[in-house]
Design an enzyme around this catalytic site. Structure first.
Site, PDB file in Angstrom:
ATOM      1  N   ASP A 199       0.861  -1.177   0.000  1.00  0.00           N
ATOM      2  CA  ASP A 199       0.000   0.000   0.000  1.00  0.00           C
ATOM      3  C   ASP A 199       0.902   1.234   0.000  1.00  0.00           C
ATOM      4  OD1 ASP A 199      -1.761   2.019   0.395  1.00  0.00           O
ATOM      5  OD2 ASP A 199      -2.790   1.102   2.106  1.00  0.00           O
ATOM      6  N   SER A 251      -5.735  13.153 -16.148  1.00  0.00           N
ATOM      7  CA  SER A 251      -7.008  12.897 -16.816  1.00  0.00           C
ATOM      8  C   SER A 251      -7.544  14.178 -17.416  1.00  0.00           C
ATOM      9  CB  SER A 251      -7.981  12.380 -15.754  1.00  0.00           C
ATOM     10  OG  SER A 251      -9.301  12.449 -16.213  1.00  0.00           O
ATOM     11  N   TYR A 254     -12.592  13.215  -7.069  1.00  0.00           N
ATOM     12  CA  TYR A 254     -11.654  12.462  -7.923  1.00  0.00           C
ATOM     13  C   TYR A 254     -10.901  13.443  -8.839  1.00  0.00           C
ATOM     14  CZ  TYR A 254     -10.179  10.224 -12.237  1.00  0.00           C
ATOM     15  OH  TYR A 254      -9.459   9.867 -13.335  1.00  0.00           O
ATOM     16  N   LYS A 272      -6.768  14.745  -9.182  1.00  0.00           N
ATOM     17  CA  LYS A 272      -5.918  14.796 -10.377  1.00  0.00           C
ATOM     18  C   LYS A 272      -5.312  16.196 -10.543  1.00  0.00           C
ATOM     19  CE  LYS A 272      -6.145  10.535 -11.655  1.00  0.00           C
ATOM     20  NZ  LYS A 272      -4.984   9.669 -11.447  1.00  0.00           N
ATOM     21  N   LEU A 307     -18.820   3.701 -19.515  1.00  0.00           N
ATOM     22  CA  LEU A 307     -19.710   3.308 -20.606  1.00  0.00           C
ATOM     23  C   LEU A 307     -19.360   1.963 -21.242  1.00  0.00           C
ATOM     24  CD1 LEU A 307     -22.048   4.017 -22.514  1.00  0.00           C
ATOM     25  CD2 LEU A 307     -20.382   5.190 -23.978  1.00  0.00           C
ATOM     26  N   ARG A 358     -26.798  12.219 -16.052  1.00  0.00           N
ATOM     27  CA  ARG A 358     -26.064  11.810 -14.845  1.00  0.00           C
ATOM     28  C   ARG A 358     -25.460  13.067 -14.220  1.00  0.00           C
ATOM     29  NH1 ARG A 358     -21.212   7.416 -15.462  1.00  0.00           N
ATOM     30  NH2 ARG A 358     -20.195   9.141 -16.533  1.00  0.00           N
ATOM     31  N   PRO A 359     -25.707  13.281 -12.922  1.00  0.00           N
ATOM     32  CA  PRO A 359     -25.161  14.496 -12.297  1.00  0.00           C
ATOM     33  C   PRO A 359     -23.645  14.558 -12.467  1.00  0.00           C
ATOM     34  CG  PRO A 359     -26.598  13.314 -10.762  1.00  0.00           C
ATOM     35  CD  PRO A 359     -26.447  12.436 -11.972  1.00  0.00           C
ATOM     36  N   ASP A 374     -21.981  15.048 -15.173  1.00  0.00           N
ATOM     37  CA  ASP A 374     -21.492  14.794 -16.534  1.00  0.00           C
ATOM     38  C   ASP A 374     -21.364  16.105 -17.301  1.00  0.00           C
ATOM     39  OD1 ASP A 374     -20.930  12.145 -16.936  1.00  0.00           O
ATOM     40  OD2 ASP A 374     -22.941  11.595 -17.618  1.00  0.00           O
TER      41      ASP A 374
HETATM   42  C1  UD1 Z   1     -14.971  10.184 -16.160  1.00  0.00           C
HETATM   43  C2  UD1 Z   1     -13.907  11.246 -16.144  1.00  0.00           C
HETATM   44  C3  UD1 Z   1     -12.553  10.664 -16.420  1.00  0.00           C
HETATM   45  C4  UD1 Z   1     -12.259   9.551 -15.461  1.00  0.00           C
HETATM   46  C5  UD1 Z   1     -13.337   8.513 -15.593  1.00  0.00           C
HETATM   47  C6  UD1 Z   1     -13.044   7.454 -14.546  1.00  0.00           C
HETATM   48  C7  UD1 Z   1     -14.571  13.433 -16.895  1.00  0.00           C
HETATM   49  C8  UD1 Z   1     -14.760  14.326 -18.066  1.00  0.00           C
HETATM   50  N1  UD1 Z   1     -14.164  12.219 -17.186  1.00  0.00           N
HETATM   51  O1  UD1 Z   1     -15.135   9.835 -17.477  1.00  0.00           O
HETATM   52  O2  UD1 Z   1     -11.577  11.630 -16.258  1.00  0.00           O
HETATM   53  O3  UD1 Z   1     -10.998   9.017 -15.707  1.00  0.00           O
HETATM   54  O4  UD1 Z   1     -14.620   9.086 -15.348  1.00  0.00           O
HETATM   55  O5  UD1 Z   1     -14.102   6.658 -14.245  1.00  0.00           O
HETATM   56  O6  UD1 Z   1     -14.741  13.796 -15.767  1.00  0.00           O
HETATM   57  N2  UD1 Z   1     -22.675   6.660 -19.882  1.00  0.00           N
HETATM   58  C9  UD1 Z   1     -23.970   6.205 -20.105  1.00  0.00           C
HETATM   59  N3  UD1 Z   1     -24.365   5.069 -19.479  1.00  0.00           N
HETATM   60  C10 UD1 Z   1     -23.560   4.358 -18.629  1.00  0.00           C
HETATM   61  C11 UD1 Z   1     -22.235   4.834 -18.411  1.00  0.00           C
HETATM   62  C12 UD1 Z   1     -21.834   5.986 -19.040  1.00  0.00           C
HETATM   63  O7  UD1 Z   1     -24.723   6.815 -20.861  1.00  0.00           O
HETATM   64  O8  UD1 Z   1     -23.990   3.338 -18.080  1.00  0.00           O
HETATM   65  C13 UD1 Z   1     -22.227   7.884 -20.567  1.00  0.00           C
HETATM   66  C14 UD1 Z   1     -21.855   9.013 -19.624  1.00  0.00           C
HETATM   67  O9  UD1 Z   1     -22.963   9.783 -19.305  1.00  0.00           O
HETATM   68  C15 UD1 Z   1     -20.822   9.765 -20.451  1.00  0.00           C
HETATM   69  C16 UD1 Z   1     -20.166   8.684 -21.307  1.00  0.00           C
HETATM   70  O10 UD1 Z   1     -21.052   7.578 -21.273  1.00  0.00           O
HETATM   71  O11 UD1 Z   1     -21.466  10.661 -21.306  1.00  0.00           O
HETATM   72  C17 UD1 Z   1     -18.821   8.257 -20.761  1.00  0.00           C
HETATM   73  O12 UD1 Z   1     -18.950   7.973 -19.393  1.00  0.00           O
HETATM   74  P1  UD1 Z   1     -17.797   7.259 -18.546  1.00  0.00           P
HETATM   75  O13 UD1 Z   1     -17.338   6.048 -19.285  1.00  0.00           O
HETATM   76  O14 UD1 Z   1     -18.312   7.079 -17.172  1.00  0.00           O
HETATM   77  O15 UD1 Z   1     -16.617   8.269 -18.590  1.00  0.00           O
HETATM   78  P2  UD1 Z   1     -16.535   9.829 -18.200  1.00  0.00           P
HETATM   79  O16 UD1 Z   1     -17.617  10.207 -17.268  1.00  0.00           O
HETATM   80  O17 UD1 Z   1     -16.382  10.587 -19.452  1.00  0.00           O
END
Ligand code: UD1
Length: 351
Positions: free
Chosen positions: A59, A126, A151, A155, A201, A296-297, A299
């Site tokens: 750790d 990031s 988070y 960074k 995503l 999503r809050p 985003d």
């Molecule tokens: C975020 C951070 C990134 C970080 C990452 C770690 C920002 C801009 N980005 O990425 O720096 O390293 O998290 O976890 O702060 N989505 C859906 N449905 C889902 C999941 C995601 O629609 O079930 C959409 C989200 O609303 C977003 C896109 O997919 O528009 C990407 O989401 P995600 O993969 O979570 O990445 P970020 O939020 O961009």
């Protein structure tokens, strides 16, 4: 062979980077406390490279244990520091956990780097440091906005800590700002192992397609974008991994103009959530069960990179298309399913 300490080496980007380091004749030393990972990917690394990588289960928030790794490994040429918590939602609920874990580990590793005169340091940053930008694509000069989450704040602060430490020591450093790393090693021997229900995503897509998640929720289709869903810059994890090798070599070759340089790592293509889904459906031949949900809050609407600097100075050229990102992510999910059918669920056993 030059020794490179990789913190978080059992994780998603860490493991892909270890493979690339081995392929480029570096000797990776892996440190990971496995709090959010297992050693499962080390087997995949062995299958790809033939090399057995030992993990120091340490750790980094414990200074003495961290120090002992440096004592055991003399002449470390560089450190690639991936180890950190990265769940945005969790960081909002548990800010102190994030500040303590992500910052005290960084401070400890930098103290050791200074004490043992490690010349080169690469920090996983990031695009989150840009917050919600006024203008896209973002360049490395785009002003930072207040972080959207603890988070993100870790960074921003992490970058500051590395910058200040660099200017006060002989160490040279690079801050790599990842956009959205996705996909898996093309042979599906290593990939992402999300802990619990994935927030990101692409793992959410592949887990929906395989039946682990019932339905994918698209977080909003009422943004002022071309199809109403959010825009991001998805970039293949192998392309991200390779940038670390280029960055390290760039420092070793003394090509840097200043002691701490920053590079965006994105493809430069803004892609919407619905476009990602459609690419996945095309390459996998699976009709995805998805529905449109609320925003999503936290985003942001849209962000993608200007990656000219990494291309020009590091000679970085992201190779994978969106379809290839989706195909490799899908192959990895299928491989996990095969493994589970054969052995239970070894990838999720914590050791
Ligand atoms: C975020 C951070 C990134 C970080 C990452 C770690 C920002 C801009 N980005 O990425 O720096 O390293 O998290 O976890 O702060 N989505 C859906 N449905 C889902 C999941 C995601 O629609 O079930 C959409 C989200 O609303 C977003 C896109 O997919 O528009 C990407 O989401 P995600 O993969 O979570 O990445 P970020 O939020 O961009």
């Amino acid at each position: 062979m030059k020794k490179v300490l990789v913190t978080g080496g059992c994780g998603y980007i860490g493991a892909h980077t270890i493979v690339d380091l081995i392929e480029n004749n570096f000797e990776p030393v892996c440190v990971d406390n496995n709090s959010r990972s297992t050693t499962a990917l080390l087997q995949g690394i062995k299958d790809i490279t033939g090399k057995t990588i030992k993990n120091y289960k340490v750790d980094l928030c414990n200074f003495d244990d961290t120090y002992a790794v440096f004592q055991e490994n003399s002449n470390i040429e560089g450190i690639i520091h991936f180890a950190a918590f990265k769940a945005v939602g969790e960081s909002v609920e548990k800010p102190l956990l994030y500040f303590e874990n992500n910052l005290s580990s960084l401070i400890n590793i930098l103290k050791c780097a200074k004490e043992f005169h490690v010349p080169h340091f690469i920090f996983s940053s990031s695009c989150t440091v840009y917050g919600s930008p006024d203008k896209i694509p973002v360049t490395e000069q785009t002003p930072e906005k207040p972080a959207e989450s603890p988070y993100g704040a870790t960074k921003q602060m992490g970058e500051e800590i590395v910058k200040e430490t660099t200017s006060a020591t002989d160490m040279q450093s690079i801050l790599l700002r990842y956009f959205n790393p996705v996909g898996a090693y093309p042979s599906a021997l290593i990939g992402e192992l999300p802990v619990g229900k994935p927030e990101n995503l692409v793992p959410a897509i592949t887990q929906t397609a395989i039946g682990k998640i019932k339905q994918l929720i698209v977080h909003g289709d009422d943004y002022p974008t071309r199809d109403g869903s959010c825009i991001r810059d998805y970039v293949h994890v192998c392309d991200i991994a390779h940038a670390h090798i280029l960055a390290l070599q760039y420092l070793i070759d003394k090509k840097n103009n200043s002691p701490c340089e920053i590079f965006n790592l994105g493809t430069g293509n803004g892609v919407s959530v619905l476009e990602v889904i459609h690419s996945f459906e095309k390459v996998s031949n699976v009709k995805l069960n998805y529905t449109i949900g609320p925003r999503r809050p936290g985003d942001i609407m849209a962000i993608y990179a200007n990656n000219s600097l990494a291309k020009e100075k590091l000679n970085w050229a992201p190779k994978y298309s969106l379809d290839e990102m989706m195909l490799t992510a899908w192959k990895w999910e299928l491989k996990l399913k095969d493994d589970e059918a054969l052995h239970g669920n070894p990838n999720f056993q914590m050791n």
